[in-house]
Motif scaffolding. Sequence first.
Motif, mmCIF file in Angstrom:
data_model
loop_
_atom_site.group_PDB
_atom_site.id
_atom_site.type_symbol
_atom_site.label_atom_id
_atom_site.label_comp_id
_atom_site.label_asym_id
_atom_site.label_seq_id
_atom_site.Cartn_x
_atom_site.Cartn_y
_atom_site.Cartn_z
ATOM 1 N N LEU A 13 0.832 -1.207 0.000
ATOM 2 C CA LEU A 13 0.000 0.000 0.000
ATOM 3 C C LEU A 13 0.866 1.258 0.000
ATOM 4 C CD1 LEU A 13 -2.870 -0.952 2.466
ATOM 5 C CD2 LEU A 13 -3.099 -0.423 0.031
ATOM 6 N N TYR A 17 0.802 4.161 -2.958
ATOM 7 C CA TYR A 17 0.443 5.565 -2.738
ATOM 8 C C TYR A 17 1.622 6.514 -2.868
ATOM 9 C CZ TYR A 17 -4.268 4.182 -1.727
ATOM 10 O OH TYR A 17 -5.543 3.690 -1.848
ATOM 11 N N GLU A 18 2.855 5.986 -2.873
ATOM 12 C CA GLU A 18 4.018 6.829 -3.158
ATOM 13 C C GLU A 18 4.082 7.192 -4.636
ATOM 14 O OE1 GLU A 18 7.483 4.797 -1.737
ATOM 15 O OE2 GLU A 18 7.036 5.228 0.347
ATOM 16 N N HIS A 20 1.131 6.956 -6.809
ATOM 17 C CA HIS A 20 -0.191 7.249 -7.359
ATOM 18 C C HIS A 20 -0.884 8.320 -6.528
ATOM 19 C CE1 HIS A 20 0.628 3.215 -8.909
ATOM 20 N NE2 HIS A 20 -0.216 3.489 -9.887
ATOM 21 N N GLU A 21 -1.745 9.049 -7.175
ATOM 22 C CA GLU A 21 -2.566 10.038 -6.471
ATOM 23 C C GLU A 21 -4.025 9.680 -6.683
ATOM 24 O OE1 GLU A 21 -1.761 14.136 -7.186
ATOM 25 O OE2 GLU A 21 0.403 13.821 -7.258
ATOM 26 N N LEU A 22 -4.831 9.958 -5.658
ATOM 27 C CA LEU A 22 -6.264 9.723 -5.773
ATOM 28 C C LEU A 22 -6.956 11.019 -6.161
ATOM 29 C CD1 LEU A 22 -6.961 7.555 -2.590
ATOM 30 C CD2 LEU A 22 -6.704 6.782 -4.950
#
Length: 105
Positions: A13, A17-18, A20-22
């Motif tokens: 995880l 998230y390092e 990818h951006e939401l």
Amino acid sequence: MTDNGAEVEAEALAEFYETHELTEDEIMAAEPAEPLPVESVMITTSLRLPKPVMDEVRRRAQSRGVKPTAIMREWIEAAVADQEAVVPLSVITAAVAEYQHRRAS
């Protein structure tokens, strides 16, 4: 016994998230996880022990192939367990060794 599955999942995880951006829509659509049962929540605490005691804990843990914190957790859980519960032999052995050590002092 160790649970490396949770560590691996956390690392995966973190890596995701390092890189990818939401979007705001993804964040707003996220569903909260189910809460953990109180019995499964682990609390971290600090414990001061004399060096010879910790050395013995490490020796016993190594002989059983577990981490020192795992064997200490086992001993503490056994100490606060129901009086009718079966006490592991390792806990009894540790109590006898501590008793003998205190009598010798």
